[in-house]
Design a protein around this motif. Sequence first.
Motif, PDB file in Angstrom:
ATOM      1  N   ASP A  12       0.813  -1.223   0.000  1.00 19.98           N
ATOM      2  CA  ASP A  12       0.000   0.000   0.000  1.00 19.98           C
ATOM      3  C   ASP A  12       0.845   1.270   0.000  1.00 19.98           C
ATOM      4  N   VAL A  13       1.813   1.336  -0.906  1.00 24.02           N
ATOM      5  CA  VAL A  13       2.671   2.514  -1.025  1.00 24.02           C
ATOM      6  C   VAL A  13       1.894   3.627  -1.716  1.00 24.02           C
ATOM      7  N   THR A  14       1.860   4.811  -1.087  1.00 24.89           N
ATOM      8  CA  THR A  14       1.185   5.971  -1.670  1.00 24.89           C
ATOM      9  C   THR A  14       2.205   7.093  -1.849  1.00 24.89           C
ATOM     10  N   VAL A  15       1.712   8.283  -2.111  1.00 29.84           N
ATOM     11  CA  VAL A  15       2.552   9.466  -2.257  1.00 29.84           C
ATOM     12  C   VAL A  15       3.284   9.775  -0.954  1.00 29.84           C
ATOM     13  N   ASN A  16       2.606   9.558   0.190  1.00 31.41           N
ATOM     14  CA  ASN A  16       3.194   9.959   1.470  1.00 31.41           C
ATOM     15  C   ASN A  16       3.130   8.907   2.568  1.00 31.41           C
ATOM     16  N   SER A  17       2.846   7.647   2.207  1.00 31.05           N
ATOM     17  CA  SER A  17       2.793   6.611   3.242  1.00 31.05           C
ATOM     18  C   SER A  17       3.047   5.226   2.635  1.00 31.05           C
ATOM     19  N   SER A  88       1.428  12.551  -8.970  1.00 32.52           N
ATOM     20  CA  SER A  88       0.407  12.343  -9.995  1.00 32.52           C
ATOM     21  C   SER A  88      -0.492  11.154  -9.658  1.00 32.52           C
ATOM     22  N   CYS A  89      -0.130  10.388  -8.640  1.00 37.64           N
ATOM     23  CA  CYS A  89      -0.928   9.243  -8.197  1.00 37.64           C
ATOM     24  C   CYS A  89      -1.948   9.749  -7.171  1.00 37.64           C
ATOM     25  N   VAL A  90      -3.077  10.241  -7.653  1.00 38.02           N
ATOM     26  CA  VAL A  90      -4.063  10.882  -6.783  1.00 38.02           C
ATOM     27  C   VAL A  90      -5.238   9.955  -6.502  1.00 38.02           C
ATOM     28  N   ALA A  91      -5.909  10.229  -5.403  1.00 40.10           N
ATOM     29  CA  ALA A  91      -7.083   9.445  -5.019  1.00 40.10           C
ATOM     30  C   ALA A  91      -8.235   9.709  -5.991  1.00 40.10           C
ATOM     31  N   PRO A  92      -9.086   8.710  -6.199  1.00 39.28           N
ATOM     32  CA  PRO A  92     -10.317   8.952  -6.956  1.00 39.28           C
ATOM     33  C   PRO A  92     -11.151  10.004  -6.210  1.00 39.28           C
ATOM     34  N   GLU A  93     -12.138  10.587  -6.892  1.00 40.43           N
ATOM     35  CA  GLU A  93     -12.945  11.636  -6.262  1.00 40.43           C
ATOM     36  C   GLU A  93     -14.429  11.378  -6.451  1.00 40.43           C
ATOM     37  N   ASN A  94     -15.225  12.198  -5.752  1.00 43.61           N
ATOM     38  CA  ASN A  94     -16.685  12.281  -5.963  1.00 43.61           C
ATOM     39  C   ASN A  94     -17.378  10.935  -5.868  1.00 43.61           C
ATOM     40  N   ILE A  95     -17.207  10.246  -4.770  1.00 39.67           N
ATOM     41  CA  ILE A  95     -17.865   8.945  -4.623  1.00 39.67           C
ATOM     42  C   ILE A  95     -19.363   9.155  -4.402  1.00 39.67           C
ATOM     43  N   SER A  96     -20.157   8.344  -5.072  1.00 38.99           N
ATOM     44  CA  SER A  96     -21.602   8.363  -4.859  1.00 38.99           C
ATOM     45  C   SER A  96     -22.032   6.949  -4.481  1.00 38.99           C
ATOM     46  N   VAL A  97     -23.052   6.879  -3.643  1.00 38.51           N
ATOM     47  CA  VAL A  97     -23.497   5.590  -3.129  1.00 38.51           C
ATOM     48  C   VAL A  97     -25.016   5.492  -3.240  1.00 38.51           C
ATOM     49  N   LYS A  98     -25.496   4.381  -3.762  1.00 38.70           N
ATOM     50  CA  LYS A  98     -26.927   4.067  -3.781  1.00 38.70           C
ATOM     51  C   LYS A  98     -27.090   2.801  -2.950  1.00 38.70           C
ATOM     52  N   SER A 147     -13.170   1.705   1.197  1.00 37.42           N
ATOM     53  CA  SER A 147     -12.077   2.552   0.718  1.00 37.42           C
ATOM     54  C   SER A 147     -11.751   2.174  -0.722  1.00 37.42           C
ATOM     55  N   VAL A 148     -11.508   3.207  -1.539  1.00 39.09           N
ATOM     56  CA  VAL A 148     -11.153   3.002  -2.941  1.00 39.09           C
ATOM     57  C   VAL A 148      -9.792   3.646  -3.181  1.00 39.09           C
ATOM     58  N   TYR A 149      -8.882   2.879  -3.788  1.00 41.91           N
ATOM     59  CA  TYR A 149      -7.539   3.347  -4.121  1.00 41.91           C
ATOM     60  C   TYR A 149      -7.346   3.203  -5.624  1.00 41.91           C
ATOM     61  N   ALA A 150      -6.686   4.184  -6.244  1.00 42.54           N
ATOM     62  CA  ALA A 150      -6.305   4.030  -7.652  1.00 42.54           C
ATOM     63  C   ALA A 150      -5.005   3.252  -7.707  1.00 42.54           C
ATOM     64  N   LYS A 156       2.223   0.850  -7.050  1.00 45.69           N
ATOM     65  CA  LYS A 156       1.838   1.747  -5.962  1.00 45.69           C
ATOM     66  C   LYS A 156       0.351   2.061  -6.039  1.00 45.69           C
ATOM     67  N   VAL A 157      -0.194   2.585  -4.939  1.00 48.81           N
ATOM     68  CA  VAL A 157      -1.605   2.949  -4.887  1.00 48.81           C
ATOM     69  C   VAL A 157      -1.741   4.391  -4.408  1.00 48.81           C
ATOM     70  N   SER A 158      -2.855   5.001  -4.779  1.00 52.64           N
ATOM     71  CA  SER A 158      -3.134   6.374  -4.363  1.00 52.64           C
ATOM     72  C   SER A 158      -3.550   6.402  -2.895  1.00 52.64           C
ATOM     73  N   PRO A 159      -3.653   7.606  -2.318  1.00 54.40           N
ATOM     74  CA  PRO A 159      -4.303   7.700  -1.012  1.00 54.40           C
ATOM     75  C   PRO A 159      -5.754   7.194  -1.166  1.00 54.40           C
ATOM     76  N   ALA A 160      -6.359   6.827  -0.064  1.00 51.97           N
ATOM     77  CA  ALA A 160      -7.714   6.248  -0.100  1.00 51.97           C
ATOM     78  C   ALA A 160      -8.791   7.323  -0.246  1.00 51.97           C
ATOM     79  N   LEU A 161      -9.829   6.961  -0.969  1.00 50.84           N
ATOM     80  CA  LEU A 161     -11.091   7.680  -0.958  1.00 50.84           C
ATOM     81  C   LEU A 161     -11.989   6.785  -0.115  1.00 50.84           C
TER      82      LEU A 161
END
Length: 168
Positions: A12-17, A88-98, A147-150, A156-161
């Motif tokens: 789970d390597v990200t930009v800062n962890s 440039s490895c950014v978290a996904p955005e704008n999560i919607s849930v039904k 949690s969703v990671y790109a 490597k993976v992005s920070p979590a959404l």
Amino acid sequence: PCAAPQNVKITDVTVNSAVVTWTAAPGTTSWTVVCNGVTKEVNTTSYTIDGLNDETEYTVKVYTNCPDNSLNKESEAVEVSFETASKSCVAPENISVKVTDNSANLAWTAGEGQTSWKVVFNGETYNVTTPEFSIDGLTEATDYQVSVYANCEKGKVSPALTTTVTTL
């Protein structure tokens, strides 16, 4: 000396962890993790290292803390190295849930160039190639954390959404 930790690896390597995990030698219950000048004693076989810089090489040392009756204070170190992800490895955005009483459908906005994601739910990891995920078999009126990671370059993976899903 007492037995060193085994199977030390970075995940789970990200930009800062990054997360360091290991297998405990029989009878061991305490470890010391050293990275980037920070020393931390832990009582679990994983530790999240944060506050790191992007695109930087780090070395982590993990020691077993020996029992009081041991001749040495700690085991030999096991070292692993890794490199943090690019900004440039950014978290996904704008999560919607039904939601319904027993399911949830999630969708999110992919970042530029993102083509696959890791979804972590209820202790399980799912790999998906579209920015959506469906969960069935849930208990009604219950909170679940998702949690969703790109997935980024070099494994490597992005920070979590992260969001909480509450069934009806």
